[in-house]
Design a protein around this motif. Structure first.
Motif, PDB file in Angstrom:
ATOM      1  N   ARG A 293      47.069 -50.035 -28.019  1.00  0.00           N
ATOM      2  CA  ARG A 293      45.887 -50.890 -27.989  1.00  0.00           C
ATOM      3  C   ARG A 293      44.984 -50.479 -26.821  1.00  0.00           C
ATOM      4  NH1 ARG A 293      44.652 -56.040 -29.919  1.00  0.00           N
ATOM      5  NH2 ARG A 293      43.244 -57.282 -28.610  1.00  0.00           N
ATOM      6  N   VAL A 294      43.713 -50.269 -27.095  1.00  0.00           N
ATOM      7  CA  VAL A 294      42.751 -49.888 -26.063  1.00  0.00           C
ATOM      8  C   VAL A 294      42.266 -51.141 -25.352  1.00  0.00           C
ATOM      9  CG1 VAL A 294      40.533 -48.784 -25.596  1.00  0.00           C
ATOM     10  CG2 VAL A 294      42.039 -47.853 -27.371  1.00  0.00           C
ATOM     11  N   ARG A 295      42.366 -51.124 -24.004  1.00  0.00           N
ATOM     12  CA  ARG A 295      41.950 -52.264 -23.183  1.00  0.00           C
ATOM     13  C   ARG A 295      40.705 -51.886 -22.389  1.00  0.00           C
ATOM     14  NH1 ARG A 295      47.570 -53.135 -20.198  1.00  0.00           N
ATOM     15  NH2 ARG A 295      47.202 -50.898 -19.947  1.00  0.00           N
ATOM     16  N   PRO A 296      39.999 -52.903 -21.811  1.00  0.00           N
ATOM     17  CA  PRO A 296      38.780 -52.609 -21.053  1.00  0.00           C
ATOM     18  C   PRO A 296      38.998 -51.612 -19.931  1.00  0.00           C
ATOM     19  CG  PRO A 296      38.940 -54.951 -21.471  1.00  0.00           C
ATOM     20  CD  PRO A 296      40.227 -54.358 -21.909  1.00  0.00           C
ATOM     21  N   GLU A 297      40.145 -51.720 -19.219  1.00  0.00           N
ATOM     22  CA  GLU A 297      40.382 -50.804 -18.104  1.00  0.00           C
ATOM     23  C   GLU A 297      40.562 -49.363 -18.581  1.00  0.00           C
ATOM     24  OE1 GLU A 297      44.220 -53.357 -18.578  1.00  0.00           O
ATOM     25  OE2 GLU A 297      42.034 -53.596 -18.784  1.00  0.00           O
ATOM     26  N   ASP A 298      41.067 -49.201 -19.847  1.00  0.00           N
ATOM     27  CA  ASP A 298      41.186 -47.851 -20.395  1.00  0.00           C
ATOM     28  C   ASP A 298      39.809 -47.235 -20.611  1.00  0.00           C
ATOM     29  OD1 ASP A 298      43.995 -48.006 -20.509  1.00  0.00           O
ATOM     30  OD2 ASP A 298      43.886 -49.036 -22.462  1.00  0.00           O
ATOM     31  N   VAL A 299      38.875 -48.062 -21.111  1.00  0.00           N
ATOM     32  CA  VAL A 299      37.508 -47.581 -21.334  1.00  0.00           C
ATOM     33  C   VAL A 299      36.860 -47.208 -20.010  1.00  0.00           C
ATOM     34  CG1 VAL A 299      35.238 -48.195 -22.238  1.00  0.00           C
ATOM     35  CG2 VAL A 299      37.294 -48.988 -23.416  1.00  0.00           C
ATOM     36  N   THR A 300      37.068 -48.061 -18.990  1.00  0.00           N
ATOM     37  CA  THR A 300      36.492 -47.789 -17.673  1.00  0.00           C
ATOM     38  C   THR A 300      37.075 -46.510 -17.082  1.00  0.00           C
ATOM     39  OG1 THR A 300      36.198 -50.164 -17.287  1.00  0.00           O
ATOM     40  CG2 THR A 300      36.137 -48.720 -15.356  1.00  0.00           C
ATOM     41  N   ALA A 301      38.381 -46.348 -17.216  1.00  0.00           N
ATOM     42  CA  ALA A 301      39.032 -45.148 -16.697  1.00  0.00           C
ATOM     43  C   ALA A 301      38.516 -43.898 -17.397  1.00  0.00           C
ATOM     44  CB  ALA A 301      40.549 -45.266 -16.866  1.00  0.00           C
ATOM     45  N   HIS A 302      38.302 -44.007 -18.707  1.00  0.00           N
ATOM     46  CA  HIS A 302      37.785 -42.869 -19.465  1.00  0.00           C
ATOM     47  C   HIS A 302      36.386 -42.507 -18.995  1.00  0.00           C
ATOM     48  CE1 HIS A 302      37.176 -40.255 -22.981  1.00  0.00           C
ATOM     49  NE2 HIS A 302      35.937 -40.761 -23.000  1.00  0.00           N
ATOM     50  N   ASN A 303      35.580 -43.545 -18.706  1.00  0.00           N
ATOM     51  CA  ASN A 303      34.200 -43.312 -18.283  1.00  0.00           C
ATOM     52  C   ASN A 303      34.143 -42.688 -16.892  1.00  0.00           C
ATOM     53  OD1 ASN A 303      31.233 -43.760 -18.642  1.00  0.00           O
ATOM     54  ND2 ASN A 303      31.521 -45.076 -16.868  1.00  0.00           N
ATOM     55  N   ASN A 304      35.093 -43.094 -16.020  1.00  0.00           N
ATOM     56  CA  ASN A 304      35.093 -42.594 -14.644  1.00  0.00           C
ATOM     57  C   ASN A 304      35.798 -41.258 -14.499  1.00  0.00           C
ATOM     58  OD1 ASN A 304      33.732 -44.905 -13.847  1.00  0.00           O
ATOM     59  ND2 ASN A 304      35.625 -46.020 -13.337  1.00  0.00           N
ATOM     60  N   ALA A 305      36.539 -40.856 -15.506  1.00  0.00           N
ATOM     61  CA  ALA A 305      37.293 -39.609 -15.405  1.00  0.00           C
ATOM     62  C   ALA A 305      36.349 -38.415 -15.386  1.00  0.00           C
ATOM     63  CB  ALA A 305      38.256 -39.478 -16.593  1.00  0.00           C
ATOM     64  N   PRO A 306      36.685 -37.345 -14.645  1.00  0.00           N
ATOM     65  CA  PRO A 306      35.879 -36.115 -14.661  1.00  0.00           C
ATOM     66  C   PRO A 306      35.815 -35.557 -16.081  1.00  0.00           C
ATOM     67  CG  PRO A 306      37.458 -36.089 -12.854  1.00  0.00           C
ATOM     68  CD  PRO A 306      37.818 -37.266 -13.702  1.00  0.00           C
ATOM     69  N   LYS A 307      34.733 -34.879 -16.384  1.00  0.00           N
ATOM     70  CA  LYS A 307      34.512 -34.369 -17.747  1.00  0.00           C
ATOM     71  C   LYS A 307      35.602 -33.405 -18.169  1.00  0.00           C
ATOM     72  CE  LYS A 307      29.516 -34.923 -17.783  1.00  0.00           C
ATOM     73  NZ  LYS A 307      28.198 -34.266 -17.930  1.00  0.00           N
ATOM     74  N   ASN A 308      36.115 -32.612 -17.239  1.00  0.00           N
ATOM     75  CA  ASN A 308      37.140 -31.648 -17.636  1.00  0.00           C
ATOM     76  C   ASN A 308      38.446 -32.314 -17.991  1.00  0.00           C
ATOM     77  OD1 ASN A 308      37.781 -32.502 -15.121  1.00  0.00           O
ATOM     78  ND2 ASN A 308      38.267 -30.466 -14.274  1.00  0.00           N
ATOM     79  N   GLU A 309      38.652 -33.610 -17.522  1.00  0.00           N
ATOM     80  CA  GLU A 309      39.878 -34.314 -17.869  1.00  0.00           C
ATOM     81  C   GLU A 309      39.788 -34.954 -19.247  1.00  0.00           C
ATOM     82  OE1 GLU A 309      41.020 -35.642 -13.285  1.00  0.00           O
ATOM     83  OE2 GLU A 309      40.919 -37.116 -14.911  1.00  0.00           O
ATOM     84  N   SER A 310      38.568 -35.336 -19.629  1.00  0.00           N
ATOM     85  CA  SER A 310      38.417 -35.963 -20.944  1.00  0.00           C
ATOM     86  C   SER A 310      38.196 -34.938 -22.036  1.00  0.00           C
ATOM     87  CB  SER A 310      37.248 -36.953 -20.932  1.00  0.00           C
ATOM     88  OG  SER A 310      36.046 -36.276 -20.580  1.00  0.00           O
ATOM     89  N   ALA A 311      37.976 -33.683 -21.622  1.00  0.00           N
ATOM     90  CA  ALA A 311      37.662 -32.640 -22.607  1.00  0.00           C
ATOM     91  C   ALA A 311      38.764 -32.406 -23.626  1.00  0.00           C
ATOM     92  CB  ALA A 311      37.329 -31.331 -21.892  1.00  0.00           C
ATOM     93  N   PRO A 312      40.071 -32.456 -23.235  1.00  0.00           N
ATOM     94  CA  PRO A 312      41.115 -32.120 -24.214  1.00  0.00           C
ATOM     95  C   PRO A 312      41.075 -32.968 -25.472  1.00  0.00           C
ATOM     96  CG  PRO A 312      42.021 -32.153 -22.013  1.00  0.00           C
ATOM     97  CD  PRO A 312      40.632 -32.667 -21.901  1.00  0.00           C
TER      98      PRO A 312
END
Length: 419
Positions: A150-169
């Motif tokens: 289940r996706v929670r608000p903090e997961d969305v925030t963490a995804h938004n704050n993560a560096p682009k190279n970390e979310s790239a995979p």
């Protein structure tokens, strides 16, 4: 308001494809005016208006398949040119949705419906979905630490704050998804819908292969005499008859003569009976942009060479202009096809059911031929092929039929005199 319907066209035609609308919404039409062209498996047919009035709505677009009795449009007998209720309704439909996006306070349930469609089966809390919309984030790309996924608000925030190279995979997986929807081809292809006529041609040819015992026998014809005769007579023939003396009239006359000697090749099977035809309606295959059609030269035995040539010219022009009627195509007893016009050296023509015989003409090629005195001469030679239904025609008859045609073409003066 009157409905524009597909009328009864012919006993053998129950459906078709709208090839072209000859009018548009708002046009005034008179009773009897052609309003739409329908492509059937045999010919193109114009549908005429049964009423006088204004076309208010076109329901079935060009390219759509329709059946007899279908309503394809509407017409207002009291309407004025330029009016179209269909256009007015479409305008209302276009205006109505514009008000919905403004209602941002309608609640999260409606707003959440779109992300659910965009994100497939992603499980997320309403707060997480709201946060994802605010940040413009695709929930399917968000990684969650919840054991149930289940996706929670903090997961969305963490995804938004993560560096682009970390979310790239997470992105390559999304790019790979369409591969399952691609065709089996890795290189570019083009898909084109088969026309109704081409679909019918394909279906009929396969049925012939499955439902007949088709065989083909071959022979060759020395065309020297026919070519010399044409050379001698072509100018006077054209001057007298207004049409050129071609090869097809010679072959048509030879076929009629051979059919009289071998009548089973002028027959068809109906149940447990043979229907032996006492008339000679010869189909002449004509190639068009939409496929091969076989218009019929009626009573070829009663026509002279000029009559046959004129019929072939007229039918060929009608075929290329899509002006053939059903009567032009129905009722043939035997068919001739000429692949030689395209350079074919040899082929096995397929029967034109329910007929049991078809003659194939081919290219004329000069070849060295051994003459009766053992000398060698270069002669214009043509291979001819007879495909026949072995269920009612034996090999002996088929071979003799083809030999008889060969004999008449190699001594064509009798044909011309008889014609």
């Amino acid at each position: 308001m009157q409905e524009i319907k597909i009328p009864e066209l012919a006993e053998s035609i129950t459906e078709g494809t709208i090839a072209e609308w000859l009018v548009k919404e708002g046009d005034k039409v008179e009773k009897g005016d052609a309003i739409v062209e329908l492509e059937t498996d045999k010919v193109n047919v114009e549908v005429n208006s049964e009423f006088t009035g204004v076309v208010t709505e076109i329901i079935s677009a060009e390219g759509e398949d329709v059946s007899v009795g279908d309503t394809i449009g509407k017409l207002d007998e009291n309407g004025e040119a330029g009016a179209s209720s269909g256009n007015e309704e479409s305008k209302k439909e276009e205006e109505a949705p514009k008000e919905e996006p403004k209602k941002e306070s309608a609640g999260e349930s409606k707003q959440e419906a779109a992300p659910e469609q965009n994100n497939g089966n992603v499980i997320a809390s309403p707060a997480a979905r709201k946060r994802a919309r605010e940040l413009g984030i695709d929930l399917s790309e968000v990684q969650t630490r919840d054991p149930l996924g289940r996706v929670r608000p903090e997961d969305v925030t963490a995804h938004n704050n993560a560096p682009k190279n970390e979310s790239a995979p997470s992105k390559p997986a999304k790019k790979e998804e369409p591969k399952s929807e691609k065709t089996e081809f890795d290189k570019p292809v083009e898909r084109v819908k088969m026309t109704r006529r081409r679909q019918t041609i394909a279906k009929n040819l396969v049925e012939v292969q499955h439902n007949t015992a088709m065989l083909t026998t071959f022979n060759e014809v020395d065309m020297t005499s026919v070519m010399e005769l044409r050379k001698q007579r072509k100018d006077k023939f054209l001057e007298k008859n207004g049409v050129k003396l071609g090869f097809m009239s010679f072959f048509a006359k030879a076929v009629v003569g051979a059919l009289k000697e071998f009548p089973l090749l002028n027959a068809e099977i109906q149940g447990n009976e043979l229907v032996i035809k006492k008339f000679y309606d010869i189909g002449i295959a004509v190639s068009t942009d939409d496929g091969l059609v076989v218009p019929v030269v009626r009573d070829a035995d009663r026509k002279d060479f000029a009559g046959i040539e004129q019929d072939i010219v007229d039918l060929g022009k009608k075929a290329r202009d899509n002006k053939l009627s059903l009567n032009d195509l129905q009722g043939g007893s035997f068919t001739i096809t000429n692949g030689g016009t395209f350079g074919s050296m040899m082929s096995t023509p397929i029967l034109n059911a329910p007929q049991v015989g078809i003659l194939g003409m081919h290219n004329i090629i000069k070849r060295p031929i051994a003459m009766p005195d053992d000398s060698i001469e270069v002669r214009p030679m043509m291979y001819i092929a007879l495909s026949y239904d072995h269920r009612i025609v034996d090999g002996k008859e088929a071979v003799q039929f083809l030999v008889r045609i060969k004999q008449m073409l190699e001594d064509p003066y009798d044909l011309l005199l008889e014609g």
